[in-house]
Design a protein around this motif. Structure first.
Motif, mmCIF file in Angstrom:
data_model
loop_
_atom_site.group_PDB
_atom_site.id
_atom_site.type_symbol
_atom_site.label_atom_id
_atom_site.label_comp_id
_atom_site.label_asym_id
_atom_site.label_seq_id
_atom_site.Cartn_x
_atom_site.Cartn_y
_atom_site.Cartn_z
ATOM 1 N N ARG A 244 0.839 -1.192 0.000
ATOM 2 C CA ARG A 244 0.000 0.000 0.000
ATOM 3 C C ARG A 244 0.875 1.243 0.000
ATOM 4 O O ARG A 244 1.936 1.262 0.625
ATOM 5 C CB ARG A 244 -0.848 -0.031 1.285
ATOM 6 C CG ARG A 244 -2.111 0.742 1.233
ATOM 7 C CD ARG A 244 -2.920 0.496 2.513
ATOM 8 N NE ARG A 244 -3.740 1.660 2.804
ATOM 9 C CZ ARG A 244 -4.898 1.899 2.218
ATOM 10 N NH1 ARG A 244 -5.382 1.043 1.348
ATOM 11 N NH2 ARG A 244 -5.583 2.981 2.510
ATOM 12 N N GLY A 286 1.312 -6.031 -6.284
ATOM 13 C CA GLY A 286 0.685 -4.784 -5.830
ATOM 14 C C GLY A 286 0.104 -4.922 -4.430
ATOM 15 O O GLY A 286 0.545 -5.724 -3.619
ATOM 16 N N GLU A 287 -0.943 -4.112 -4.205
ATOM 17 C CA GLU A 287 -1.556 -4.061 -2.873
ATOM 18 C C GLU A 287 -2.161 -5.400 -2.473
ATOM 19 O O GLU A 287 -2.976 -5.964 -3.214
ATOM 20 C CB GLU A 287 -2.717 -3.072 -2.927
ATOM 21 C CG GLU A 287 -2.394 -1.693 -2.476
ATOM 22 C CD GLU A 287 -3.637 -0.851 -2.641
ATOM 23 O OE1 GLU A 287 -4.307 -0.607 -1.639
ATOM 24 O OE2 GLU A 287 -3.954 -0.456 -3.779
ATOM 25 N N TYR A 290 -6.113 -7.245 -3.089
ATOM 26 C CA TYR A 290 -6.769 -6.881 -4.341
ATOM 27 C C TYR A 290 -6.292 -7.801 -5.452
ATOM 28 O O TYR A 290 -5.105 -8.155 -5.519
ATOM 29 C CB TYR A 290 -6.472 -5.409 -4.701
ATOM 30 C CG TYR A 290 -7.099 -4.443 -3.726
ATOM 31 C CD1 TYR A 290 -8.426 -4.049 -3.863
ATOM 32 C CD2 TYR A 290 -6.378 -3.971 -2.639
ATOM 33 C CE1 TYR A 290 -9.015 -3.194 -2.955
ATOM 34 C CE2 TYR A 290 -6.958 -3.115 -1.715
ATOM 35 C CZ TYR A 290 -8.279 -2.734 -1.877
ATOM 36 O OH TYR A 290 -8.860 -1.891 -0.971
ATOM 37 N N THR A 292 -5.358 -9.126 -9.293
ATOM 38 C CA THR A 292 -4.474 -8.553 -10.307
ATOM 39 C C THR A 292 -5.222 -7.510 -11.147
ATOM 40 O O THR A 292 -4.693 -6.436 -11.428
ATOM 41 C CB THR A 292 -3.924 -9.676 -11.204
ATOM 42 O OG1 THR A 292 -3.202 -10.583 -10.372
ATOM 43 C CG2 THR A 292 -3.005 -9.143 -12.278
ATOM 44 N N GLN A 295 -5.718 -4.386 -9.132
ATOM 45 C CA GLN A 295 -4.457 -3.653 -9.009
ATOM 46 C C GLN A 295 -4.153 -2.874 -10.282
ATOM 47 O O GLN A 295 -3.596 -1.788 -10.247
ATOM 48 C CB GLN A 295 -3.305 -4.619 -8.704
ATOM 49 C CG GLN A 295 -3.370 -5.219 -7.311
ATOM 50 C CD GLN A 295 -2.254 -6.229 -7.057
ATOM 51 O OE1 GLN A 295 -1.267 -6.282 -7.782
ATOM 52 N NE2 GLN A 295 -2.418 -7.023 -6.015
ATOM 53 N N GLN A 296 -4.548 -3.450 -11.425
ATOM 54 C CA GLN A 296 -4.248 -2.822 -12.708
ATOM 55 C C GLN A 296 -5.265 -1.745 -13.089
ATOM 56 O O GLN A 296 -4.936 -0.758 -13.731
ATOM 57 C CB GLN A 296 -4.208 -3.904 -13.794
ATOM 58 C CG GLN A 296 -3.718 -3.411 -15.150
ATOM 59 C CD GLN A 296 -4.107 -4.357 -16.269
ATOM 60 O OE1 GLN A 296 -4.489 -5.506 -16.028
ATOM 61 N NE2 GLN A 296 -4.032 -3.889 -17.490
ATOM 62 N N ARG A 299 -7.043 0.447 -8.711
ATOM 63 C CA ARG A 299 -6.241 0.910 -7.578
ATOM 64 C C ARG A 299 -5.193 1.904 -8.082
ATOM 65 O O ARG A 299 -4.648 1.732 -9.174
ATOM 66 C CB ARG A 299 -5.547 -0.267 -6.877
ATOM 67 C CG ARG A 299 -6.494 -1.309 -6.334
ATOM 68 C CD ARG A 299 -7.458 -0.758 -5.314
ATOM 69 N NE ARG A 299 -6.793 -0.257 -4.117
ATOM 70 C CZ ARG A 299 -7.419 0.408 -3.140
ATOM 71 N NH1 ARG A 299 -8.715 0.677 -3.241
ATOM 72 N NH2 ARG A 299 -6.753 0.827 -2.102
ATOM 73 N N THR A 301 -1.496 3.878 -8.099
ATOM 74 C CA THR A 301 -0.118 3.436 -7.873
ATOM 75 C C THR A 301 0.800 4.643 -7.715
ATOM 76 O O THR A 301 0.482 5.757 -8.172
ATOM 77 C CB THR A 301 0.422 2.613 -9.054
ATOM 78 O OG1 THR A 301 0.459 3.448 -10.219
ATOM 79 C CG2 THR A 301 -0.420 1.384 -9.324
#
Ligand SMILES: [Zn+2]
Length: 458
Positions: A244, A286-287, A290, A292, A295-296, A299, A301
């Motif tokens: 995060r 990633g986080e 969540y 994939t 995350q893409q 969320r 970044t």
């Protein structure tokens, strides 16, 4: 009038439609290179003539750069605007093309027939899916089922310098009920996709300064503050152990994805294993908590794009450098405000500086918020149903990790919502050598637009 007749007209006219696309693909409309200016003009002329041949009131419109093509058909029902671009990316490295980029051809591949050539997918092939649907509709019914404005740009691949001024100068003419954009791909082959959220972007760059000059690491090693150690410590503090972002207030304006949208993503056929393994990953990084896809797509970044300083030549140099440098970019979602975020990220760095260190900021480029489509509009569900009917597969509202600025411009300049429907596949090699568009994408793309027009005009 009957949708079935339009669809069978599309089927019987497919070879002719491919021939028309081939003609457009032979025009070398590379927008970024001034050597191809006349070719861009030729592509615009070709599109104007093609639209006129189906009864569209179309014109080439001058800009300081490459021309726009604008056409109108007035009719009953809603007023739709369709956007596509006729310019293409440069073709180098030319030696990696197996066939000449502007000598398009049909090829048999293990995954079916493809149209090979620069622009076949991005965006001439996609643009023509809509034009061909309108052609078939007009051939069967004598007219289109609603008012349509065609809006084709010739500078999309070179930063769209004329787009915003043109939209502002022609706002009344271009403003419609909703914009349709065909310049995106399907989440996985055969899964029709409507892109409903695109991430925004914030860029920044900073230098950490320590001693007045580069120092001898024997004379000052120990008491000296080292900007490289300083920047490494601060960069490491950008994220916590769960992936995060640890910048205070970073997630302000981020919303959780509604359960119904998450369900569509889970059923989207997205091949996580291939997506990860194709670039050498065994898992997402990633986080935590969540998927994939989340995350893409949904969320935000904070990414470190470059980190450098000190001696980088051959051998070694016993130095404490005077400076260290870092380039970062953030991908934004939801209602995140790029201007507010820039302040928070800068504060995070400044709050962590040691005594005798100072930071300067080197990049004041404007940030762009995320584009979140207004999926409450009934057109989204109507289009989703139409696409599901054509592909025999539930169409999904997908996100996109990158940005497509045009969708945001329709909203901010013309006050219009946009719907992004595209039929490209991830292996189309857009911007790369050997670009292709699947014949299935072209054929079913045309049929899809016929169904969408039918659904939206009722
Ligand atoms: Zn494109």
């Amino acid at each position: 009038m009957s949708l079935d007749q339009v669809l069978s007209r599309i089927d019987t006219d497919l070879d002719a439609a491919i021939d028309r696309l081939m003609t457009l693909l032979r025009i070398e409309s590379i927008s970024t290179d001034p050597a191809f200016k006349a070719e861009c003009d030729k592509a615009a002329d070709w599109l104007v003539a093609d639209l006129q041949s189906m009864g569209v009131d179309a014109q080439k419109r001058a800009t300081p750069g490459h021309p726009m093509v604008v056409g109108h058909v007035r009719g009953d029902g809603p007023h739709l605007l369709f956007y596509g671009h006729y310019d293409v990316q440069p073709v180098d490295p030319l030696n990696l093309w197996k066939t000449p980029p502007f000598d398009p051809r049909i090829e048999d591949t293990p995954n079916g027939k493809v149209i090979r050539g620069r622009g076949s997918s991005d965006d001439k092939g996609q643009l023509m899916t809509f034009v061909e649907a309108c052609r078939a509709w007009t051939a069967v019914n004598g007219t289109l089922p609603c008012s349509i404005t065609f809006f084709f740009e010739g500078e999309e691949e070179s930063g769209s310098p004329s787009l915003i001024p043109f939209m502002k100068d022609n706002a009344a003419e271009l403003t419609s009920d909703i914009a349709l954009i065909c310049d995106t791909s399907m989440v996985s082959p055969g899964v029709p996709s409507i892109a409903s959220q695109l991430r925004g972007m914030l860029k920044d760059e900073f230098t950490i300064h320590g001693p007045r000059i580069d120092l001898h690491s024997g004379h000052y090693g120990g008491p000296g503050l080292n900007p490289l150690k300083e920047i490494a410590r601060i960069v490491a503090s950008f994220h916590d152990d769960t992936g995060r972002v640890a910048v205070d207030g970073f997630y302000d304006g981020v919303h959780e994805v509604p359960a119904e949208i998450l369900r569509q993503w889970e059923n989207s056929g997205f091949d996580e294993a291939t997506y990860l393994s194709s670039v050498g990953y065994s898992r997402p990084h990633g986080e935590a908590g969540y998927s994939t896809l989340e995350q893409q797509w949904s969320r935000p970044t904070l990414e470190v794009n470059g980190l450098w300083g000190g001696y980088q030549g051959a051998g070694s140099k016993t130095v404490i450098p005077a400076e260290a440098h870092c380039k970062i970019t953030c991908r934004l979602v939801g209602d995140m405000d790029p201007d507010d975020l820039r302040i928070k990220v800068r504060k995070h760095v400044e709050d962590r500086l040691s005594p005798d260190a100072r930071v300067t900021w080197d990049n004041d480029l404007e940030g762009a918020p995320a584009s979140v489509m207004n999926t409450d509009r009934p057109e989204f569900e109507l289009a989703r149903q139409a696409l599901s009917d054509e592909w025999n597969r539930e169409a999904v509202l997908v996100g996109m990790g990158g940005s497509i600025p045009i969708a945001g411009y329709f909203k901010t300049i013309l006050g219009m919502d946009a719907m992004l429907i595209g039929f490209a596949n991830d292996d189309d090699a857009i911007h790369s050598p050997n670009e292709k568009y699947d014949v299935q994408s072209f054929h079913k793309g045309i049929r899809s637009w016929a169904r969408v027009l039918d659904a939206l005009s009722r």
